[in-house]
Design a protein around this motif. Structure first.
Motif, mmCIF file in Angstrom:
data_model
loop_
_atom_site.group_PDB
_atom_site.id
_atom_site.type_symbol
_atom_site.label_atom_id
_atom_site.label_comp_id
_atom_site.label_asym_id
_atom_site.label_seq_id
_atom_site.Cartn_x
_atom_site.Cartn_y
_atom_site.Cartn_z
ATOM 1 N N ARG A 726 -5.632 2.435 4.724
ATOM 2 C CA ARG A 726 -5.523 1.132 5.376
ATOM 3 C C ARG A 726 -6.896 0.645 5.831
ATOM 4 N NH1 ARG A 726 -1.410 -0.060 10.460
ATOM 5 N NH2 ARG A 726 -1.528 -2.351 10.369
ATOM 6 N N MET A 730 -7.947 -1.653 1.851
ATOM 7 C CA MET A 730 -7.363 -2.992 1.891
ATOM 8 C C MET A 730 -8.418 -4.100 1.924
ATOM 9 S SD MET A 730 -4.246 -2.260 1.569
ATOM 10 C CE MET A 730 -3.653 -3.946 1.658
ATOM 11 N N LEU A 751 0.421 -4.556 5.808
ATOM 12 C CA LEU A 751 -0.695 -4.411 4.874
ATOM 13 C C LEU A 751 -0.953 -5.676 4.073
ATOM 14 C CD1 LEU A 751 0.039 -0.829 3.491
ATOM 15 C CD2 LEU A 751 -1.654 -1.468 5.201
ATOM 16 N N GLU A 754 -3.747 -7.736 5.337
ATOM 17 C CA GLU A 754 -4.993 -7.052 5.670
ATOM 18 C C GLU A 754 -6.032 -7.118 4.563
ATOM 19 O OE1 GLU A 754 -4.242 -3.199 7.331
ATOM 20 O OE2 GLU A 754 -2.954 -4.022 8.914
#
Length: 818
Positions: A726, A730, A751, A754
């Motif tokens: 993450r 991303m 997500l 992001e």
């Protein structure tokens, strides 16, 4: 019983009482004897006398009913001057075998999985530790293994316990014993200072986090590494001391990092939520530690993953004004400060002044706005809803209020020019509402009235109508607060500033235009990006062809991230979860994915797992075209990662490289013991699935407890690999492809937002979800929705990318041959 006998034993004194205890032993009052022997407060003399009347094998086997302690555990826990004498006598009493070959009780663990060394560290029994490692009949590799034995659940060594409890003597005994034994290799440093427990915390990190300077200094001198990212939050030792504000420890850690050549890297290291050590120091209100970090080279212009500057963090989280102001003074006076940081927006578009206004902190408002070269720009900055700091102040007065007028006065004074102040207080948000609209909405206190009068005195216009057609006076009439006195005062203040002619024509019953859409069209961070740049992403072509054209214009190999849910595997025969006919549509299906289901009814649980995923193991269920599409992206070097919610093992079966797969919710490819006290490692599904498919319940080879799959059940935390991806994958994605997920389960569902605001996003799903529900909106500039089966969407993208018609067959053949 144990406590009662111990209490009686302590109460009884003198020769008569002692003789009575001896008579109990000689008369074989076994239960009372055992209770007394296993009570740490029993004197050494009594223990030795009682033991002398017991068979050796019984002494060796004796355990506490409560916690499984042996007599050695008990004497180590007692930590009295004669503990060593008792331990040596006990060993001599049971030493019918060669202790150097097969120690009978020194390596035995209690009910919590603790060895005698663990207990000695917990009790700060340094003499017991030194004896066990250096002077006992057992020495060498066997003893070193005891020292590094891990408790089953927490995975703590003896040094973890000493560091957690702040037991300096025990910690020093462990270090000194290593030195006396000649264990001074690199492995020794890692064993004593850098071993991670079940939560990913090293001994050094625990000593720093729990603020134990002597132990931290000892481990740093030994070579402990404070640059190691620890735990789910990926905090280094420098993060820890920044958060706790311990200046002495901060200086020691900085010195150690400088000596190791890792200071610059660690100053810039980010936690799982994107904070550097300086950010944690600012947010915790620790100006003294922040100064140390900045002097060491920390970036004063750093912002968190959420966009918060050091100033914004101090404003929002440093609760004491003196602490926050000290940080402001430090940051604002720093020679490397970039003034753009003063207006840096967070994820909601709010600046530091928004944060200050929302908390009504006049001292900070004065310090910040007077430091700005263009204070009017700072005061008029709008967040992603179009609200200025004055809007934020107007909303905050509902709950905070006491210092609202003072905060506004500090901002207005720094603007100097009354015309500029009037312009600021009349700035409209994206719904064309002024700060007055926000202020009078259900006003609850006289503080709101005081701020209202201050804004009106500064030139706020009470006649401005929002896009819904209401002025602040309409709001005051129709959205009265609960206190009649306050509501009447608001009306009086507003009507006194209205032009009399206009007031005569005023319609307080005017209906709001709830169909107004201007706010929706203007809000959001993307509106800060010039419209030409937004339109250039896909050029208005919200199709696979538009995506292909975008990738071609990149002029390099793209970094593509895939988010996958159950829809990726539906055509393979594995049902979805949240659809009307999915796994969770029945009570049995919902309960299957609870950790309690494995413990309470393992037979039914594994029958359900065999029903859902057994075909993947036997080969009856094979990957879908959508799986092979992702595998083909990887083969072409274009896949940065696939973050999957699926546990069905089909990503691996499709030939997607393991280092590209982030199993956010775990996997059915590995299993571990359900008993948290068991120290066994996870086992491969290759050894487990045959038993499951045969209808058996798999059990742990070490302890016989039921095995559980390494999946994330409801209520359990996601793996560290998810957090790492993450934070690292991303934001660098060139293209995001979302396949077969509802985006309803968080944090996975977050997500999608992001990636960069200029990164195109493609949804392949039966229905629009998340932000894709607006894919037909005029405001859309980067989202493509391919509604239907996952396989059809994959083929549509592959065709637009110019792949050969047999790409899926080639990918399948490649997977079969791997």
């Amino acid at each position: 019983m144990l406590a009662a006998v111990g209490a009686v034993g302590l109460a009884m004194g003198g020769a008569v009482a002692y003789a009575r205890w001896r008579s109990w032993a000689q008369a074989s009052h076994r239960e009372q004897m055992e209770a007394l022997l296993l009570e740490p407060t029993t004197s050494a003399e009594q223990v030795l006398d009682l033991v002398s009347h017991m068979p050796a094998e019984h002494v060796a086997e004796l355990r506490s009913r409560d916690d499984g302690d042996t007599m050695l555990h008990v004497r180590a826990r007692a930590n009295d001057p004669k503990s060593l004498e008792v331990i040596n006598r006990l060993l001599a009493h049971v030493a019918d075998v060669d202790l150097t070959v097969s120690p009978p009780i020194l390596d035995v663990t209690n009910g919590y999985g603790c060895t005698v060394l663990h207990v000695a560290a917990l009790a700060d029994a340094s003499d017991v530790i030194s004896w066990a490692l250096v002077d006992s009949p057992c020495h060498g590799t066997v003893v070193r293994d005891w020292c590094n034995a891990l408790t089953p659940e927490s995975k703590w060594t003896a040094m973890h316990l000493a560091a957690a409890e702040g037991h300096e003597e025990a910690a020093r005994a462990l270090v000194d014993s290593y030195a006396l034994c000649g264990w001074d290799d690199a492995a020794a440093v890692d064993e004593l200072a850098n071993t991670k427990d079940a939560h990913g915390h090293t001994q050094l990190f625990i000593a720093l986090h729990n603020r134990h300077p002597p132990i931290a200094a000892l481990l740093l001198e030994l070579g402990g590494d404070p640059s190691i990212a620890c735990g789910r939050n990926l905090l280094t030792g420098l993060h820890s001391v920044a958060a706790t504000g311990h200046a002495e420890l901060a200086e020691a850690v900085i010195a150690a990092l400088r000596a190791a050549g890792t200071l610059e890297r660690t100053l810039a290291a980010r936690s799982a939520t994107g904070e550097t050590p300086a950010a944690l120091a600012a947010g915790s209100g620790h100006a003294h530690v922040l100064r140390l970090l900045l002097d060491a080279g920390a970036d004063v212009n750093t912002v968190t993953k959420g966009g918060e500057s050091l100033l914004a963090l101090a404003a929002a989280h440093a609760r004491q004004d003196d602490a926050a102001l000290a940080i402001f003074d430090l940051v604002l006076a720093h020679p490397a400060l970039d003034e753009s940081i003063l207006v840096a927006p967070n994820r909601f578009g709010s600046t530091a002044l928004h944060e200050i206004a929302s908390l009504c902190r006049p001292t900070l408002a004065r310090a910040l706005i007077t430091a700005a070269s263009a204070p009017h720009t700072l005061a008029a900055m709008q967040d992603y809803d179009g609200m200025t700091p004055i809007h934020a102040l107007a909303r905050a007065v509902r709950t905070i209020g006491d210092r609202a007028v003072e905060t506004f006065a500090a901002i207005a004074a720094a603007l100097h020019d009354p015309a500029v102040v009037a312009a600021v207080v009349n700035t409209l948000d994206y719904g064309e509402a002024s700060p007055l609209h926000a202020l009078v909405w259900k006003a609850e206190s006289m503080s709101a009235v005081a701020l209202l009068e201050a804004l009106l005195d500064a030139g706020a216009d009470p006649t401005i109508e929002s896009e819904q057609g209401w002025s602040p006076l309409h709001v005051a009439y129709n959205m009265r607060g609960p206190d009649a006195r306050v509501a009447d005062a608001v009306l009086a203040a507003l009507t006194s500033r209205w032009p009399p002619a206009a007031l005569d024509r005023f319609d307080k019953d005017k209906r709001r235009n709830l169909d107004a859409k201007g706010y929706i069209a203007r809000r959001g961070p993307h509106n800060r990006i010039p419209i030409a740049e937004r339109r250039a992403v896909l050029g208005g072509e919200f199709t696979p062809a538009g995506v292909a054209d975008y990738l071609q214009r990149l002029g390099r190999t793209p970094r593509i991230v895939v988010l996958a849910g159950a829809g990726l595997s539906v055509s393979a025969g594995i049902p979805a979860y949240r659809t009307s006919d999915g796994v969770y549509s029945t009570a049995a299906g919902r309960s299957a994915f609870q950790a309690s289901a494995v413990a309470s009814d393992p037979v039914s649980f594994y029958a359900k797992m065999a029903e859902l995923f057994g075909g993947v193991v036997t080969g009856e269920i094979t990957p879908t075209s959508a799986h092979y599409f992702v595998a083909e992206l990887a083969a072409r070097g274009e896949l940065a990662a696939i973050l999957t919610q699926n546990v069905d093992m089909l990503e691996v079966a499709a030939g997607i490289p393991a280092d590209k797969i982030v199993e956010a919710h775990g996997t059915m490819r590995r299993f571990r013991c359900l008993d948290p006290m068991c120290s066994s490692e996870a086992v491969s599904g290759e050894a487990v699935w045959p038993r499951v498919l045969a209808g058996d319940v798999p059990v742990c080879a070490a302890c016989g407890s039921t095995l559980r799959p390494c999946v994330v059940f409801f209520g359990e935390g996601l793996p560290a690999s998810f957090t790492e991806a993450r934070n690292t994958v991303m934001e660098h994605a060139d293209l995001l492809i979302v396949i077969g997920t509802s985006l309803m389960v968080y944090p996975f569902g977050a997500l999608v937002n992001e990636v960069s605001l200029l990164t195109p996003r493609v949804l392949i799903n039966r229905e629009p979800v998340g932000p894709f529900v607006h894919h037909t909106s005029d405001a859309n500039y980067r989202d493509v929705a391919l509604l239907g089966d996952a396989d059809d969407g994959a083929h549509a993208l592959a065709a637009s990318f110019g792949w050969p018609a047999d790409w899926a067959e080639r990918a399948a053949a490649r997977a079969a041959g791997s």
